[in-house]
Design a protein around this motif. Structure first.
Motif, PDB file in Angstrom:
ATOM      1  N   UNK A 151       0.844  -1.188   0.000  1.00 12.93           N
ATOM      2  CA  UNK A 151       0.000   0.000   0.000  1.00 12.93           C
ATOM      3  C   UNK A 151       0.880   1.239   0.000  1.00 12.93           C
TER       4      UNK A 151
ATOM      5  N   UNK B 124      -5.552   8.029 -11.938  1.00 14.78           N
ATOM      6  CA  UNK B 124      -6.688   7.454 -12.663  1.00 14.78           C
ATOM      7  C   UNK B 124      -7.088   8.335 -13.844  1.00 14.78           C
TER       8      UNK B 124
ATOM      9  N   UNK C   7     -12.818   2.370 -18.480  1.00 15.92           N
ATOM     10  CA  UNK C   7     -13.662   2.551 -17.292  1.00 15.92           C
ATOM     11  C   UNK C   7     -13.721   1.255 -16.480  1.00 15.92           C
TER      12      UNK C   7
ATOM     13  N   UNK D 117     -10.442   0.669 -14.619  1.00 17.65           N
ATOM     14  CA  UNK D 117     -10.312   1.510 -13.427  1.00 17.65           C
ATOM     15  C   UNK D 117     -11.187   0.969 -12.304  1.00 17.65           C
ATOM     16  N   UNK D 118     -12.394   0.512 -12.675  1.00 14.44           N
ATOM     17  CA  UNK D 118     -13.297  -0.042 -11.665  1.00 14.44           C
ATOM     18  C   UNK D 118     -12.690  -1.296 -11.052  1.00 14.44           C
TER      19      UNK D 118
ATOM     20  N   UNK E  88     -10.046  -0.320  -8.634  1.00 12.85           N
ATOM     21  CA  UNK E  88     -10.652   0.137  -7.382  1.00 12.85           C
ATOM     22  C   UNK E  88     -11.064  -1.060  -6.523  1.00 12.85           C
ATOM     23  N   UNK E  89     -11.697  -2.049  -7.152  1.00 12.98           N
ATOM     24  CA  UNK E  89     -12.166  -3.217  -6.407  1.00 12.98           C
ATOM     25  C   UNK E  89     -11.014  -4.025  -5.827  1.00 12.98           C
TER      26      UNK E  89
ATOM     27  N   UNK F  34      -8.284  -1.929  -3.375  1.00 11.10           N
ATOM     28  CA  UNK F  34      -8.857  -1.567  -2.075  1.00 11.10           C
ATOM     29  C   UNK F  34      -8.512  -2.619  -1.030  1.00 11.10           C
TER      30      UNK F  34
ATOM     31  N   UNK G  66     -15.348  13.238 -16.224  1.00 10.97           N
ATOM     32  CA  UNK G  66     -16.639  12.610 -16.485  1.00 10.97           C
ATOM     33  C   UNK G  66     -17.584  13.645 -17.083  1.00 10.97           C
TER      34      UNK G  66
ATOM     35  N   UNK H  40     -20.924   0.044  -5.407  1.00  9.91           N
ATOM     36  CA  UNK H  40     -20.548   1.424  -5.664  1.00  9.91           C
ATOM     37  C   UNK H  40     -21.531   2.013  -6.654  1.00  9.91           C
ATOM     38  N   UNK H  41     -21.622   3.318  -6.648  1.00 13.80           N
ATOM     39  CA  UNK H  41     -22.475   3.955  -7.645  1.00 13.80           C
ATOM     40  C   UNK H  41     -21.853   3.783  -9.020  1.00 13.80           C
TER      41      UNK H  41
ATOM     42  N   UNK I 247     -20.969   4.725 -12.890  1.00 14.40           N
ATOM     43  CA  UNK I 247     -20.678   5.961 -13.606  1.00 14.40           C
ATOM     44  C   UNK I 247     -19.827   6.954 -12.844  1.00 14.40           C
ATOM     45  N   UNK I 248     -18.993   6.457 -11.920  1.00 14.79           N
ATOM     46  CA  UNK I 248     -18.072   7.379 -11.249  1.00 14.79           C
ATOM     47  C   UNK I 248     -17.001   7.829 -12.233  1.00 14.79           C
ATOM     48  N   UNK I 249     -16.508   9.043 -12.040  1.00 12.12           N
ATOM     49  CA  UNK I 249     -15.425   9.522 -12.888  1.00 12.12           C
ATOM     50  C   UNK I 249     -14.122   8.915 -12.392  1.00 12.12           C
ATOM     51  N   UNK I 250     -13.077   8.907 -13.242  1.00 12.19           N
ATOM     52  CA  UNK I 250     -11.779   8.396 -12.796  1.00 12.19           C
ATOM     53  C   UNK I 250     -11.310   9.056 -11.495  1.00 12.19           C
ATOM     54  N   UNK I 251     -11.485  10.373 -11.396  1.00 13.96           N
ATOM     55  CA  UNK I 251     -11.032  11.075 -10.190  1.00 13.96           C
ATOM     56  C   UNK I 251     -11.807  10.602  -8.963  1.00 13.96           C
TER      57      UNK I 251
ATOM     58  N   UNK J  99     -13.238   7.663  -8.598  1.00 14.34           N
ATOM     59  CA  UNK J  99     -12.813   6.298  -8.273  1.00 14.34           C
ATOM     60  C   UNK J  99     -11.509   6.316  -7.487  1.00 14.34           C
ATOM     61  N   UNK J 100     -10.581   7.158  -7.934  1.00 20.11           N
ATOM     62  CA  UNK J 100      -9.316   7.232  -7.212  1.00 20.11           C
ATOM     63  C   UNK J 100      -9.544   7.746  -5.797  1.00 20.11           C
TER      64      UNK J 100
ATOM     65  N   UNK K 272     -12.140   7.213  -3.885  1.00 19.54           N
ATOM     66  CA  UNK K 272     -12.638   6.100  -3.071  1.00 19.54           C
ATOM     67  C   UNK K 272     -11.482   5.164  -2.723  1.00 19.54           C
ATOM     68  N   UNK K 273     -10.690   4.829  -3.726  1.00 18.94           N
ATOM     69  CA  UNK K 273      -9.559   3.924  -3.505  1.00 18.94           C
ATOM     70  C   UNK K 273      -8.615   4.482  -2.435  1.00 18.94           C
ATOM     71  N   UNK K 274      -8.355   5.795  -2.518  1.00 20.09           N
ATOM     72  CA  UNK K 274      -7.425   6.396  -1.561  1.00 20.09           C
ATOM     73  C   UNK K 274      -7.933   6.305  -0.125  1.00 20.09           C
TER      74      UNK K 274
ATOM     75  N   UNK L 140      -9.785   3.807   1.073  1.00 19.49           N
ATOM     76  CA  UNK L 140      -9.507   2.434   1.498  1.00 19.49           C
ATOM     77  C   UNK L 140      -8.020   2.274   1.826  1.00 19.49           C
ATOM     78  N   UNK L 141      -7.172   2.859   0.967  1.00 16.80           N
ATOM     79  CA  UNK L 141      -5.724   2.717   1.178  1.00 16.80           C
ATOM     80  C   UNK L 141      -5.289   3.346   2.488  1.00 16.80           C
TER      81      UNK L 141
ATOM     82  N   UNK M 181     -20.581  -3.378 -10.272  1.00 18.50           N
ATOM     83  CA  UNK M 181     -19.972  -2.343  -9.437  1.00 18.50           C
ATOM     84  C   UNK M 181     -19.760  -2.805  -8.003  1.00 18.50           C
TER      85      UNK M 181
END
Lengths: 428, 117
Positions: free
Chosen positions: A13, A21, A49, A52-53, A56-57, A60, A147, B12-13, B15-19, B21-22, B24-26, B28-29, B78
């Motif tokens: 991490x 992204x 897309x 990237x998803x 994220x999955x 995480x 987006x 997750x919702x 249609x999230x934008x790349x930014x 998504x990042x 959300x990831x951050x 969790x990290x 998602x």
């Protein structure tokens, strides 16, 4: 128990590159669409897309892999190939895109391999055949990785409007077979000019957002600067007018930290704390300005020259207004527009006094293009105030407040109105 | 110190934008990094999307064959599904450790003590 891959989280991490992204999205879409063909732009966007998803999955829970961008690219390529197989299976079994393709191997140096793909994508998104508004939206979506919602917010537009604009643009790209390439030398000049116009608009949109609560959309400015730098990175597109445009952007961007006061209010050049200007960025701007000198003089050169005069002045009083006025005299020839004429009038006012400014502003009052432009009324108001006619000044501040402008600009105008109204009983 | 399996499910919702998504990831990290720094995180893994099976045997021991059904979760593209193995003294501590997980914005966490005999 030991068959699963055990990550040691402390090692895995690591920090994630800011904007990874968003940036990777633009690069991957460019790269995939370049290899598959521009008619598969939508497929490339979906594959990216999904990649990237998936990141994220997975990340995480498992942490970020050693080479995040290569990981993303590998997944995106596989998703794109899967989608392409599904799409082409019924029609042609042996699609050439799927056979003998080198796509399965991710590029080893992903970031550097893709500059050319990104440049090609910028040129396609800014193709002169596309409507102006579509060029901006498409560039932000496809190259910038924003987006639909983010683009709509930036332009104070409805997401549905932007989405429709993008769909139409993509259809036009397919129907007219717009090329996804850096143009050949014979058409480079025209195509590059179109790209620079889009980047200039993008920067200006960010520099003075035309409404809403944010006076400055720094992300739009940053993206415009990044893409302009990208053009300079290639010998083919690294031309003098590009240096001039980048110089202009950097001169302006260097003032961004001082442009908004406490509470998000607009500060005029004269009221800005010049210690808050970004000196390092100004130095970079001067460097690019110097490199721009050897080429043909364009409007970008003159605008950069004007910005350089402001940057060189240690205080408002030290500003060389006659020089700025002379540059505006050049600019109205190179780029005749009512807004340029308005700015020239203001420069005349600073160099020669309120009377000359009002004389230069007067003919612009009947200019239809400026009818909804609050800065004309606000300039008239400021000049009448300077000339001591507070009644006229209040009248024009009120008129400016009736035009569309951003919330901080509105507060600024209201403050000015109160100031002149204090000297005047409010009758007109 | 006991170990606890924390199973995460959620969605997750779209249609999230790349930014976004990042972003959300951050979150969790940052959270897992905090756990790791305290020595509370053993490891974590994502679970495959939409490939769960429920194995049972209708009719108890008399039935000839087990039944296998998809599930148990209605998973979408998602979905966020995964688990972490945490080191904690007891349930109280384990629950405290996950109480500030960013995952709770997207779905529940199931905390189960690993029973070691």
């Amino acid at each position: 128990m030991s068959s699963h891959r055990r990550a040691t989280p402390e090692q895995r991490v690591g920090p994630l590159v800011a904007d990874l992204f968003r940036r990777a999205s633009g690069r991957m879409v460019a790269s995939l669409a370049r290899r598959f063909g521009p008619q598969y732009l939508g497929l490339a966007e979906e594959a990216v897309q999904e990649a990237l998803m998936r990141a994220l999955q997975t990340w995480s829970f498992h942490g970020v892999p050693d080479k995040p961008e290569a990981w993303l690219f590998r997944v995106a390529v596989n998703r794109a190939l899967d989608a392409l197989r599904r799409e082409t299976n019924a029609r042609e079994k042996n699609n050439e895109l799927l056979l003998g393709s080198d796509l399965m191997a991710a590029p080893h140096d992903f970031a550097n391999d893709n500059v050319d793909d990104e440049l090609a994508m910028i040129f396609m998104c800014c193709h002169p055949a596309l409507p102006h508004a579509s060029r901006l939206a498409l560039t932000l979506k496809t190259v910038g990785g924003l987006s639909v919602e983010e683009i709509a917010a930036a332009f104070l537009s409805e997401p549905a409007t932007i989405a429709q604009r993008l769909v139409r643009a993509k259809k036009q790209i397919r129907d007219q077979r717009l090329p996804l390439d850096v143009p050949r030398t014979d058409e480079l000049a025209e195509r590059l000019a179109s790209v620079l116009d889009v980047l200039y608009l993008l920067f200006n949109e960010g520099y003075s957002a035309h409404g809403g609560d944010n006076l400055i959309r720094a992300d739009l400015c940053a993206e415009a600067i990044r893409l302009t730098r990208l053009l300079l990175a290639s010998p083919k597109t690294g031309q003098t007018q590009v240096h001039a445009l980048l110089a202009l952007m950097l001169f302006q961007a260097a003032r961004l930290p001082a442009r908004v006061g406490e509470g998000g209010d607009l500060l005029l050049l004269a009221d800005q704390d010049r210690a808050r200007w970004d000196d390092a960025m100004t130095a970079q701007a001067f460097g690019h300005f110097e490199k721009s000198m050897s080429g043909v003089k364009t409007a970008f050169h003159v605008e950069a020259a004007i910005a350089s005069v402001h940057a060189a002045a240690s205080s408002p009083a030290a500003t060389d207004w006659p020089a700025i006025r002379d540059f505006y005299d050049e600019l109205v020839v190179l780029k005749p527009s009512p807004v340029t004429a308005l700015n020239r009038a203001v420069a005349i006012g600073m160099a020669e006094g309120a009377g000359q400014c009002l004389a230069a502003l007067q003919p612009l009052l009947t200019e239809p293009a400026l009818a909804e432009y609050h800065l004309l009324a606000s300039a008239m108001a400021a000049m009448w105030a300077q000339a001591g006619n507070t009644a006229k000044a209040a009248h024009f501040y009120r008129e400016a407040l009736r035009k569309p402008c951003s919330a901080p600009e509105r507060r600024f105008l209201q403050r000015q109105l109160q100031r002149v109204a204090a000297h005047h009983t409010g009758r007109e | 110190m006991a170990q606890f399996m924390v199973i995460a499910r959620g969605s997750l919702t779209a249609g999230m934008s790349p930014a976004e998504m990042q972003g959300v990831l951050e979150k969790y990290m940052a959270w897992t990094k905090g756990l790791a720094a305290q020595g509370k995180l053993d490891h974590g893994n994502k679970l495959q999307n939409g490939t769960g099976r429920v194995v049972g045997r209708k009719g108890g021991e008399k039935a000839a064959k087990p039944t296998i059904t998809d599930g148990p979760f209605s998973e979408t593209k998602e979905v966020i599904g995964g688990y972490w193995i945490l080191n904690a003294a007891d349930y109280d501590e384990a629950v405290k450790l996950v109480a500030d997980s960013p995952h709770l914005a997207y779905g529940p966490l199931e905390v189960r003590a690993v029973d070691v005999i």
